[in-house]
Design an enzyme around this catalytic site. Structure first.
Site, PDB file in Angstrom:
ATOM      1  N   THR A 120      24.858  68.947  30.419  1.00 22.84           N
ATOM      2  CA  THR A 120      26.258  68.678  30.080  1.00 22.84           C
ATOM      3  C   THR A 120      26.739  69.882  29.263  1.00 22.84           C
ATOM      4  OG1 THR A 120      25.772  67.680  27.937  1.00 22.84           O
ATOM      5  CG2 THR A 120      25.693  66.200  29.848  1.00 22.84           C
ATOM      6  N   GLU A 121      27.868  69.717  28.588  1.00 21.22           N
ATOM      7  CA  GLU A 121      28.355  70.811  27.718  1.00 21.22           C
ATOM      8  C   GLU A 121      27.728  70.741  26.326  1.00 21.22           C
ATOM      9  OE1 GLU A 121      32.664  70.715  27.853  1.00 21.22           O
ATOM     10  OE2 GLU A 121      32.621  70.655  30.042  1.00 21.22           O
ATOM     11  N   LYS A 131      21.477  60.280  15.179  1.00 19.81           N
ATOM     12  CA  LYS A 131      20.969  59.533  16.327  1.00 19.81           C
ATOM     13  C   LYS A 131      19.930  58.484  15.894  1.00 19.81           C
ATOM     14  CE  LYS A 131      23.731  61.338  19.236  1.00 19.81           C
ATOM     15  NZ  LYS A 131      24.776  60.478  19.867  1.00 19.81           N
ATOM     16  N   PRO A 168      18.952  59.464  25.849  1.00 20.42           N
ATOM     17  CA  PRO A 168      18.639  60.553  26.774  1.00 20.42           C
ATOM     18  C   PRO A 168      17.856  61.647  26.067  1.00 20.42           C
ATOM     19  CG  PRO A 168      21.043  60.165  26.589  1.00 20.42           C
ATOM     20  CD  PRO A 168      20.366  59.464  25.451  1.00 20.42           C
ATOM     21  N   GLY A 169      17.042  62.354  26.835  1.00 14.42           N
ATOM     22  CA  GLY A 169      16.510  63.630  26.381  1.00 14.42           C
ATOM     23  C   GLY A 169      17.509  64.697  26.811  1.00 14.42           C
ATOM     24  N   GLY A 214      34.536  59.959  24.706  1.00 15.10           N
ATOM     25  CA  GLY A 214      33.916  61.207  25.151  1.00 15.10           C
ATOM     26  C   GLY A 214      33.912  61.308  26.666  1.00 15.10           C
ATOM     27  N   TYR A 231      22.205  66.127  13.098  1.00 16.09           N
ATOM     28  CA  TYR A 231      22.316  65.529  14.436  1.00 16.09           C
ATOM     29  C   TYR A 231      21.190  64.508  14.659  1.00 16.09           C
ATOM     30  CZ  TYR A 231      22.466  64.783  19.426  1.00 16.09           C
ATOM     31  OH  TYR A 231      22.532  64.165  20.656  1.00 16.09           O
ATOM     32  N   ALA A 237      34.000  65.096  29.452  1.00 16.23           N
ATOM     33  CA  ALA A 237      32.914  66.018  29.843  1.00 16.23           C
ATOM     34  C   ALA A 237      31.603  65.247  29.945  1.00 16.23           C
ATOM     35  CB  ALA A 237      32.773  67.137  28.801  1.00 16.23           C
ATOM     36  N   GLY A 238      30.620  65.906  30.562  1.00 15.91           N
ATOM     37  CA  GLY A 238      29.229  65.454  30.513  1.00 15.91           C
ATOM     38  C   GLY A 238      28.988  64.006  30.906  1.00 15.91           C
TER      39      GLY A 238
HETATM   40  N1  LIG Z   1      23.296  66.426  26.738  1.00 17.53           N
HETATM   41  C1  LIG Z   1      22.210  66.125  26.063  1.00 17.53           C
HETATM   42  O1  LIG Z   1      21.187  66.832  26.129  1.00 17.53           O
HETATM   43  C2  LIG Z   1      22.185  64.859  25.224  1.00 17.53           C
HETATM   44  C3  LIG Z   1      20.925  64.313  24.880  1.00 17.53           C
HETATM   45  C4  LIG Z   1      20.877  63.156  24.120  1.00 17.53           C
HETATM   46  C5  LIG Z   1      22.067  62.545  23.729  1.00 17.53           C
HETATM   47  N2  LIG Z   1      23.264  63.086  24.066  1.00 17.53           N
HETATM   48  C6  LIG Z   1      24.482  62.408  23.601  1.00 17.53           C
HETATM   49  O2  LIG Z   1      25.294  62.101  24.711  1.00 17.53           O
HETATM   50  C7  LIG Z   1      26.638  61.932  24.276  1.00 17.53           C
HETATM   51  C8  LIG Z   1      27.551  62.675  25.223  1.00 17.53           C
HETATM   52  O3  LIG Z   1      27.320  64.075  25.089  1.00 17.53           O
HETATM   53  P1  LIG Z   1      27.269  65.069  26.333  1.00 17.53           P
HETATM   54  O4  LIG Z   1      25.875  65.514  26.485  1.00 17.53           O
HETATM   55  O5  LIG Z   1      27.967  64.473  27.489  1.00 17.53           O
HETATM   56  O6  LIG Z   1      28.075  66.306  25.707  1.00 17.53           O
HETATM   57  P2  LIG Z   1      29.454  66.992  26.130  1.00 17.53           P
HETATM   58  O7  LIG Z   1      29.410  67.393  27.562  1.00 17.53           O
HETATM   59  O8  LIG Z   1      29.681  68.051  25.099  1.00 17.53           O
HETATM   60  O9  LIG Z   1      30.533  65.825  25.953  1.00 17.53           O
HETATM   61  C9  LIG Z   1      30.875  65.322  24.685  1.00 17.53           C
HETATM   62  C10 LIG Z   1      32.107  64.437  24.777  1.00 17.53           C
HETATM   63  O10 LIG Z   1      32.448  63.981  23.450  1.00 17.53           O
HETATM   64  C11 LIG Z   1      33.831  64.265  23.218  1.00 17.53           C
HETATM   65  N3  LIG Z   1      34.106  64.536  21.814  1.00 17.53           N
HETATM   66  C12 LIG Z   1      33.506  65.455  21.011  1.00 17.53           C
HETATM   67  N4  LIG Z   1      34.109  65.479  19.814  1.00 17.53           N
HETATM   68  C13 LIG Z   1      35.125  64.553  19.863  1.00 17.53           C
HETATM   69  C14 LIG Z   1      36.118  64.121  18.939  1.00 17.53           C
HETATM   70  N5  LIG Z   1      36.211  64.640  17.702  1.00 17.53           N
HETATM   71  N6  LIG Z   1      37.000  63.170  19.325  1.00 17.53           N
HETATM   72  C15 LIG Z   1      36.948  62.666  20.582  1.00 17.53           C
HETATM   73  N7  LIG Z   1      36.005  63.008  21.489  1.00 17.53           N
HETATM   74  C16 LIG Z   1      35.120  63.960  21.137  1.00 17.53           C
HETATM   75  C17 LIG Z   1      34.113  65.511  24.071  1.00 17.53           C
HETATM   76  O11 LIG Z   1      35.484  65.572  24.387  1.00 17.53           O
HETATM   77  P3  LIG Z   1      36.578  66.579  23.750  1.00 17.53           P
HETATM   78  O12 LIG Z   1      35.856  67.854  23.393  1.00 17.53           O
HETATM   79  O13 LIG Z   1      37.587  66.711  24.841  1.00 17.53           O
HETATM   80  O14 LIG Z   1      37.112  65.855  22.554  1.00 17.53           O
HETATM   81  C18 LIG Z   1      33.307  65.178  25.329  1.00 17.53           C
HETATM   82  O15 LIG Z   1      34.057  64.352  26.168  1.00 17.53           O
HETATM   83  C19 LIG Z   1      26.682  62.431  22.832  1.00 17.53           C
HETATM   84  O16 LIG Z   1      26.685  61.321  21.956  1.00 17.53           O
HETATM   85  C20 LIG Z   1      25.390  63.219  22.694  1.00 17.53           C
HETATM   86  O17 LIG Z   1      24.929  63.265  21.366  1.00 17.53           O
HETATM   87  C21 LIG Z   1      23.353  64.220  24.812  1.00 17.53           C
END
Ligand SMILES: NC(=O)c1ccc[n+]([C@@H]2O[C@H](COP(=O)([O-])OP(=O)(O)OC[C@H]3O[C@@H](n4cnc5c(N)ncnc54)[C@H](OP(=O)(O)O)[C@@H]3O)[C@@H](O)[C@H]2O)c1
Length: 251
Positions: free
Chosen positions: A183-184, A152, A178-179, A10, A148, A13-14
């Site tokens: 990000t995206e 987690k 994280p809370g 991943g 979701y 992004a983010g």
């Molecule tokens: N942002 C929040 O509020 C938050 C809070 C708690 C936990 N998290 C966790 O943090 C982690 C990172 O998320 P983020 O917040 O950084 O979100 P994000 O900006 O949407 O990034 C998600 C990443 O996962 C990749 N991804 C999604 N589907 C995929 C697939 N089928 N195969 C390969 N890569 C895939 C995306 O890349 P592509 O689309 O290019 O494949 C992107 O690089 C996640 O596990 C999320 O659940 C986020």
């Protein structure tokens, strides 16, 4: 000594981009994985000590294909950042079965499979690190994003158990919870009214820094930010029946 190899899922992004930037600055060699090849290539070019692998990690066999790619390059994983994941807002009856299954496959299945595949080598070498990105969603059921939250909860439970299993082997295992983070994620998850959650969102860089610092000292669970730390204590203070109703109000 050769630079340690860090596999980041991943990374297009983010949080994944910040993991890449911060670990690159530490001198590691990075393998960046996600579906969007151009973004990965651009980041790899910017960092210099990274290469990109474009792959849909939710597909069956993706973990083995990815590690075969590393083996072809003569690489083994010294540090695994299991970060790829997505959420989906809406009720179980409305989101669509395939998307919910894909979420489980990526957030839980891929994370578990990659961990199981790289762990024996780490144990044999007597060192390594695995950082699994969970969420504060792990601490309660989440009506309106049920799958979701459940994915987690899996990541947190799995990681805590694994931390104990590998104690004394030299392998560090940490769950980062994280809370809301800028990000995206919210755009992808299409939460109905995400503004309530996004209002409290942290920037991605300090979340990543807290996770990496926790991994370095082999802390089992890292919850970045004071508001998130307090929020994650809800399950100690409230009965579960109340907790899930509060979570429902958020979505
Ligand atoms: N942002 C929040 O509020 C938050 C809070 C708690 C936990 N998290 C966790 O943090 C982690 C990172 O998320 P983020 O917040 O950084 O979100 P994000 O900006 O949407 O990034 C998600 C990443 O996962 C990749 N991804 C999604 N589907 C995929 C697939 N089928 N195969 C390969 N890569 C895939 C995306 O890349 P592509 O689309 O290019 O494949 C992107 O690089 C996640 O596990 C999320 O659940 C986020």
């Amino acid at each position: 000594m050769t630079a340690p190899i860090v596999l980041i899922t991943g990374a297009s992004a983010g949080l994944g981009v910040d993991f890449a930037r911060q670990m690159s600055a530490e001198g590691s060699r990075l393998v960046l994985v996600a579906r969007r090849a151009e973004r990965l290539e651009a980041l790899a070019a910017e960092l210099g000590n990274a290469r990109a692998v474009a792959l849909d990690l939710s597909e069956a066999g993706a973990a083995e294909r990815l590690l075969a790619n590393l083996a072809d390059h003569g690489e083994h994983v010294d540090c695994l950042i299991n970060n790829a994941g997505f959420g989906a807002g809406g009720d179980v009856a409305t989101i669509g079965a395939a998307r919910q299954r894909q979420m489980i496959d990526l957030n839980c299945g891929l994370l578990t499979e990659l961990t199981a595949l790289v762990l024996p080598g780490m144990i044999e070498r007597g060192r390594g690190g695995i950082l699994n990105v969970a969420s504060t969603a792990a601490f309660q059921p989440g009506p309106g994003a049920a799958v979701y939250y459940a994915t987690k909860a899996f990541v947190l439970s799995f990681t805590e158990a694994l931390h104990e299993e590998v104690a004394g082997t030299g392998v560090h295992v940490t769950a980062l919870c994280p809370g809301p983070t800028k990000t995206e994620f919210f755009e992808v998850a299409a939460y109905g009214d995400s503004s309530r959650l996004e209002k409290f969102a942290m920037s991605s860089a300090p979340v990543v820094a807290a996770g990496l610092a926790g991994l370095a000292r082999n802390q089992t669970v890292v919850i970045p930010g004071t508001v998130n730390k307090l929020g994650a204590q809800g399950h100690r203070l409230l009965p579960r029946a109340v907790l899930r109703k509060v979570a429902k109000l958020v979505h």
